[in-house]
Design a protein around this motif. Structure first.
Motif, PDB file in Angstrom:
ATOM      1  N   SER A  27       0.822  -1.208   0.000  1.00 35.30           N
ATOM      2  CA  SER A  27       0.000   0.000   0.000  1.00 35.30           C
ATOM      3  C   SER A  27       0.854   1.256   0.000  1.00 35.30           C
ATOM      4  O   SER A  27       1.776   1.391   0.806  1.00 35.30           O
ATOM      5  CB  SER A  27      -0.906  -0.012   1.239  1.00 35.30           C
ATOM      6  OG  SER A  27      -1.346   1.277   1.566  1.00 35.30           O
ATOM      7  N   PHE A  28       0.532   2.210  -0.902  1.00 38.26           N
ATOM      8  CA  PHE A  28       1.236   3.490  -0.903  1.00 38.26           C
ATOM      9  C   PHE A  28       0.988   4.243   0.404  1.00 38.26           C
ATOM     10  O   PHE A  28       1.851   4.961   0.898  1.00 38.26           O
ATOM     11  CB  PHE A  28       0.780   4.345  -2.088  1.00 38.26           C
ATOM     12  CG  PHE A  28       1.232   3.815  -3.419  1.00 38.26           C
ATOM     13  CD1 PHE A  28       2.572   3.769  -3.745  1.00 38.26           C
ATOM     14  CD2 PHE A  28       0.310   3.353  -4.343  1.00 38.26           C
ATOM     15  CE1 PHE A  28       2.999   3.274  -4.972  1.00 38.26           C
ATOM     16  CE2 PHE A  28       0.719   2.857  -5.573  1.00 38.26           C
ATOM     17  CZ  PHE A  28       2.065   2.822  -5.889  1.00 38.26           C
ATOM     18  N   ARG A  29      -0.214   4.087   0.966  1.00 39.63           N
ATOM     19  CA  ARG A  29      -0.505   4.766   2.234  1.00 39.63           C
ATOM     20  C   ARG A  29       0.376   4.222   3.344  1.00 39.63           C
ATOM     21  O   ARG A  29       0.890   4.976   4.177  1.00 39.63           O
ATOM     22  CB  ARG A  29      -1.984   4.602   2.587  1.00 39.63           C
ATOM     23  CG  ARG A  29      -2.914   5.309   1.630  1.00 39.63           C
ATOM     24  CD  ARG A  29      -4.338   5.357   2.126  1.00 39.63           C
ATOM     25  NE  ARG A  29      -4.904   4.046   2.392  1.00 39.63           N
ATOM     26  CZ  ARG A  29      -6.200   3.823   2.580  1.00 39.63           C
ATOM     27  NH1 ARG A  29      -7.047   4.831   2.534  1.00 39.63           N
ATOM     28  NH2 ARG A  29      -6.659   2.619   2.815  1.00 39.63           N
ATOM     29  N   LYS A  30       0.566   2.892   3.376  1.00 38.43           N
ATOM     30  CA  LYS A  30       1.407   2.319   4.429  1.00 38.43           C
ATOM     31  C   LYS A  30       2.882   2.622   4.195  1.00 38.43           C
ATOM     32  O   LYS A  30       3.656   2.722   5.144  1.00 38.43           O
ATOM     33  CB  LYS A  30       1.156   0.815   4.543  1.00 38.43           C
ATOM     34  CG  LYS A  30      -0.170   0.495   5.210  1.00 38.43           C
ATOM     35  CD  LYS A  30      -0.161  -0.847   5.907  1.00 38.43           C
ATOM     36  CE  LYS A  30      -1.426  -1.019   6.748  1.00 38.43           C
ATOM     37  NZ  LYS A  30      -1.450  -2.311   7.465  1.00 38.43           N
ATOM     38  N   VAL A  31       3.274   2.772   2.934  1.00 35.95           N
ATOM     39  CA  VAL A  31       4.646   3.204   2.660  1.00 35.95           C
ATOM     40  C   VAL A  31       4.879   4.578   3.280  1.00 35.95           C
ATOM     41  O   VAL A  31       5.905   4.827   3.918  1.00 35.95           O
ATOM     42  CB  VAL A  31       4.916   3.238   1.143  1.00 35.95           C
ATOM     43  CG1 VAL A  31       6.212   3.979   0.840  1.00 35.95           C
ATOM     44  CG2 VAL A  31       5.000   1.817   0.585  1.00 35.95           C
ATOM     45  N   ALA A  32       3.899   5.486   3.112  1.00 37.14           N
ATOM     46  CA  ALA A  32       4.026   6.823   3.699  1.00 37.14           C
ATOM     47  C   ALA A  32       4.095   6.744   5.219  1.00 37.14           C
ATOM     48  O   ALA A  32       4.889   7.451   5.860  1.00 37.14           O
ATOM     49  CB  ALA A  32       2.854   7.701   3.267  1.00 37.14           C
ATOM     50  N   ARG A  33       3.270   5.869   5.816  1.00 40.41           N
ATOM     51  CA  ARG A  33       3.312   5.730   7.277  1.00 40.41           C
ATOM     52  C   ARG A  33       4.648   5.162   7.731  1.00 40.41           C
ATOM     53  O   ARG A  33       5.216   5.597   8.734  1.00 40.41           O
ATOM     54  CB  ARG A  33       2.176   4.818   7.742  1.00 40.41           C
ATOM     55  CG  ARG A  33       0.788   5.387   7.521  1.00 40.41           C
ATOM     56  CD  ARG A  33      -0.279   4.493   8.149  1.00 40.41           C
ATOM     57  NE  ARG A  33      -1.583   4.777   7.579  1.00 40.41           N
ATOM     58  CZ  ARG A  33      -2.290   3.928   6.852  1.00 40.41           C
ATOM     59  NH1 ARG A  33      -1.819   2.720   6.600  1.00 40.41           N
ATOM     60  NH2 ARG A  33      -3.469   4.270   6.373  1.00 40.41           N
ATOM     61  N   LYS A  40       0.312  13.831   1.783  1.00 40.74           N
ATOM     62  CA  LYS A  40      -1.064  13.653   1.327  1.00 40.74           C
ATOM     63  C   LYS A  40      -1.310  12.222   0.864  1.00 40.74           C
ATOM     64  O   LYS A  40      -2.461  11.820   0.684  1.00 40.74           O
ATOM     65  CB  LYS A  40      -1.397  14.640   0.221  1.00 40.74           C
ATOM     66  CG  LYS A  40      -0.571  14.504  -1.042  1.00 40.74           C
ATOM     67  CD  LYS A  40      -0.927  15.610  -2.017  1.00 40.74           C
ATOM     68  CE  LYS A  40      -0.055  15.557  -3.258  1.00 40.74           C
ATOM     69  NZ  LYS A  40      -0.323  16.686  -4.164  1.00 40.74           N
ATOM     70  N   ALA A  41      -0.226  11.440   0.698  1.00 35.66           N
ATOM     71  CA  ALA A  41      -0.399  10.020   0.376  1.00 35.66           C
ATOM     72  C   ALA A  41      -1.178   9.302   1.471  1.00 35.66           C
ATOM     73  O   ALA A  41      -1.823   8.279   1.220  1.00 35.66           O
ATOM     74  CB  ALA A  41       0.959   9.355   0.178  1.00 35.66           C
ATOM     75  N   LEU A  42      -1.137   9.841   2.689  1.00 37.95           N
ATOM     76  CA  LEU A  42      -1.902   9.249   3.785  1.00 37.95           C
ATOM     77  C   LEU A  42      -3.403   9.339   3.530  1.00 37.95           C
ATOM     78  O   LEU A  42      -4.184   8.607   4.134  1.00 37.95           O
ATOM     79  CB  LEU A  42      -1.554   9.958   5.098  1.00 37.95           C
ATOM     80  CG  LEU A  42      -0.101   9.822   5.577  1.00 37.95           C
ATOM     81  CD1 LEU A  42       0.158  10.753   6.747  1.00 37.95           C
ATOM     82  CD2 LEU A  42       0.210   8.384   5.952  1.00 37.95           C
ATOM     83  N   GLN A 445       8.981  15.834  -1.891  1.00 34.75           N
ATOM     84  CA  GLN A 445       8.852  15.417  -3.288  1.00 34.75           C
ATOM     85  C   GLN A 445      10.009  15.968  -4.127  1.00 34.75           C
ATOM     86  O   GLN A 445      10.411  17.115  -3.923  1.00 34.75           O
ATOM     87  CB  GLN A 445       7.550  15.959  -3.880  1.00 34.75           C
ATOM     88  CG  GLN A 445       6.276  15.399  -3.340  1.00 34.75           C
ATOM     89  CD  GLN A 445       5.104  15.905  -4.174  1.00 34.75           C
ATOM     90  OE1 GLN A 445       5.089  15.826  -5.405  1.00 34.75           O
ATOM     91  NE2 GLN A 445       4.109  16.452  -3.502  1.00 34.75           N
ATOM     92  N   PRO A 446      10.511  15.156  -5.054  1.00 36.68           N
ATOM     93  CA  PRO A 446      10.288  13.727  -5.270  1.00 36.68           C
ATOM     94  C   PRO A 446      10.959  12.921  -4.154  1.00 36.68           C
ATOM     95  O   PRO A 446      12.155  13.122  -3.893  1.00 36.68           O
ATOM     96  CB  PRO A 446      10.953  13.441  -6.617  1.00 36.68           C
ATOM     97  CG  PRO A 446      11.306  14.772  -7.209  1.00 36.68           C
ATOM     98  CD  PRO A 446      11.431  15.721  -6.073  1.00 36.68           C
ATOM     99  N   VAL A 447      10.209  12.055  -3.508  1.00 38.14           N
ATOM    100  CA  VAL A 447      10.703  11.345  -2.328  1.00 38.14           C
ATOM    101  C   VAL A 447      11.933  10.512  -2.682  1.00 38.14           C
ATOM    102  O   VAL A 447      11.900   9.667  -3.576  1.00 38.14           O
ATOM    103  CB  VAL A 447       9.602  10.436  -1.747  1.00 38.14           C
ATOM    104  CG1 VAL A 447      10.148   9.638  -0.573  1.00 38.14           C
ATOM    105  CG2 VAL A 447       8.401  11.264  -1.314  1.00 38.14           C
ATOM    106  N   GLY A 448      13.033  10.788  -1.982  1.00 41.53           N
ATOM    107  CA  GLY A 448      14.251  10.009  -2.172  1.00 41.53           C
ATOM    108  C   GLY A 448      14.977  10.262  -3.472  1.00 41.53           C
ATOM    109  O   GLY A 448      15.915   9.539  -3.816  1.00 41.53           O
TER     110      GLY A 448
END
Length: 529
Positions: A27-33, A40-42, A445-448
């Motif tokens: 999950s992209f949301r869990k990656v953000a967590r 805002k991915a959350l 952004q861009p993350v990493g």
């Protein structure tokens, strides 16, 4: 990449042994967590991976004498409290098999997390197979046994039917398989197929989702069309050639599912209790029988959302879409100056963007617009001027992001030529290793990854994202429209949480803003409320 030889040798002793497949979706949301970033991915949507469900349905077609749910399972990270729990469930499912296969899709923004998850199985006799957008264009040396480039069904069939046999190497090379088999390196060319056209109804193995608990999936706060939505795709690839997007590199030519099959697919979804449809095609309007598709949707009588481009979206098209149940469109405007549109190779004009947004608004269809900042030539003055142009449009919502070119795209290759630093981060010397480096480039952004913008530093670009979303969303008519779209208290709570996030993020960034123009715009926003 791990040597496949031990699993190949084991399979040779038991070629007819039981095969089990676990498709896993991170999950992209869990990656953000996990990254502990206020993003805002959350608040983003989370839906099943249609690519994996299509593969499952194709396997159902290719092996009709096998009951699919007896040997293929779908695992979704959002259905588990922790990754450890999903890992245990996958192991439990694969343990009885002679050949256990774990398949996952890859995206550049989360490839580091996919790699970490693969390493959890390093001591297992599990065949790790990675496919999808990222590895198709940059087949990195990742911790897995097999990388599949292009469409994945033929690769899976090749593994199931010929792993452990003398035919495997020959078949693998034409099926998009990349792997190391002892001293033999296999670098298969990207495979294409016409699966979107030929896969049996319903096109995607939605029945595999019944193993997941309620509440696993949710849509975005910008497209609350029902309480039980489902996603669907009826075209593959994209007619456009935007400089930052790799869709056409992955799928090659555009293909479309027949309207007759679409009608059967969508009727099945409606009959299973889904109350709204989200089309996740790159551009639904590119379907060659779009008028016939609209006729099907009128008869379906469900509200729906889609992605679209602006160049053919006029009053007539918008009216037909509204009559067919369209209530929300993600409009890929991306920019409101012709120089930026041309640089991104959007093949659209500012006037077409205005026409499309106005036409949708007049027909009661909420337009959610993309807005990309951080082009190499952008200055802070440029971005703020474009913000004002976007604020003047009749939009329901906006999604602002810093330009992050997909690997191997025109913008990606331009950036690599711009400096040694960009080349090192975007592919390295080979151009094939693109993994976000959070420690080096941070969580903005861009993350990493580094920004490709030359005139605005990465911190200021992200300050601008915060300013843009604050300026857009904290206007009373926008806030009212968001709340009016909510159908449940849970949905209203999500909107409240997102608006609080927009306020808090700008407040957190404000003390660290270094650009005078950005500081001045923040002061104006605070005065206006």
């Amino acid at each position: 990449m791990w040597d496949i030889a031990p699993i190949h040798a084991t399979r040779a002793k038991d070629c007819q042994g039981e095969v089990r497949i676990a498709f896993a979706h991170l999950s992209f949301r869990k990656v953000a967590r996990t990254r502990a970033v206020r993003s805002k991915a959350l608040f983003s949507a989370h839906f099943p991976a249609l690519g994996l469900l299509n593969l499952a349905q194709q396997l159902r077609d290719r092996f009709p004498n096998r009951h699919l749910r007896g040997w293929v399972r779908y695992f979704d990270e959002e259905a588990y409290e922790t990754r450890d729990e999903m890992e245990s469930a996958i192991r439990e499912w694969l343990r009885p098999a002679s050949l256990g296969l774990l398949g996952m899709s890859t995206y550049t923004s989360s490839i580091d997390h996919v790699a970490d998850y693969c390493r959890r199985f390093i001591a297992d006799d599990v065949l790790i197979v990675l496919g999808g957008a990222h590895v198709t264009v940059v087949p990195d040396d990742l911790p897995c046994h097999v990388i599949v480039r292009g469409e994945g069904c033929e690769a899976l069939v090749t593994i199931i039917e010929s792993l452990g046999t003398p035919d495997f190497v020959t078949r693998a090379r034409t099926a998009g398989i990349c792997c190391q088999l002892g001293q033999t390196r296999i670098d298969g060319r990207a495979a294409t197929d016409n699966s979107i056209e030929t896969t049996s109804v319903p096109g995607f193995a939605y029945d595999l989702l019944s193993d997941l608990g309620p509440g696993t999936y949710a849509t975005s706060y910008t497209r609350l069309l029902g309480v039980n939505p489902q996603i669907y795709v009826c075209t593959q690839s994209c007619r456009a050639r935007c400089s930052f997007c790799s869709t056409y590199l992955i799928h090659r030519r555009m293909q479309a599912r027949s309207v007759e099959l679409i009608a059967q697919d969508l009727t099945l979804l409606r009959n299973h209790g889904y109350d709204s449809i989200e089309f996740h095609d790159d551009d639904l309007l590119q379907h060659p029988d779009f008028d016939a598709l609209l006729a099907v949707l009128r008869q379906l009588q469900l509200p729906w959302f889609c992605y679209a481009r602006s160049e053919i979206l006029d009053e007539n098209v918008a009216e037909k879409m509204a009559e067919a149940g369209c209530r929300r469109v993600f409009l890929g405007l991306e920019a409101m100056t012709q120089s930026s549109l041309d640089y991104l190779n959007k093949a659209t004009t500012v006037e077409q963007n205005r026409t499309a947004a106005a036409a949708l608004d007049r027909q009661g269809i909420g337009a959610v617009s993309g807005f990309i900042i951080g082009l190499p030539h952008h200055t802070v003055t440029d971005v703020l001027a474009e913000l004002d142009a976007f604020l003047a449009l009749p939009l329901f919502a906006i999604s602002c992001n810093v330009l992050t070119p997909d690997p191997r795209t025109r913008e990606f290759m331009r950036a690599r030529r711009r400096s040694d630093e960009l080349q090192a981060a975007l592919g390295g010397s080979s151009g094939l290793t693109v993994i976000p480096d959070i420690q080096r480039w941070g969580l903005d952004q861009p993350v990493g990854l580094p920004s490709v913008c030359t005139a605005i530093d990465k911190q200021t670009l992200n300050d601008l994202v915060s300013v843009i979303e604050y300026a857009f969303y904290l206007r009373p008519h926008v806030t009212d429209a968001l709340y009016s779209s909510a159908r449940t208290q849970t949905q209203r709570d999500v909107i409240t949480a997102y608006l609080a996030f927009v306020r808090a993020r700008l407040a957190e960034r404000e003390p660290h803003v270094t650009d005078d123009l950005v500081r001045a715009r923040i002061a104006e926003l605070k005065v206006s409320g």
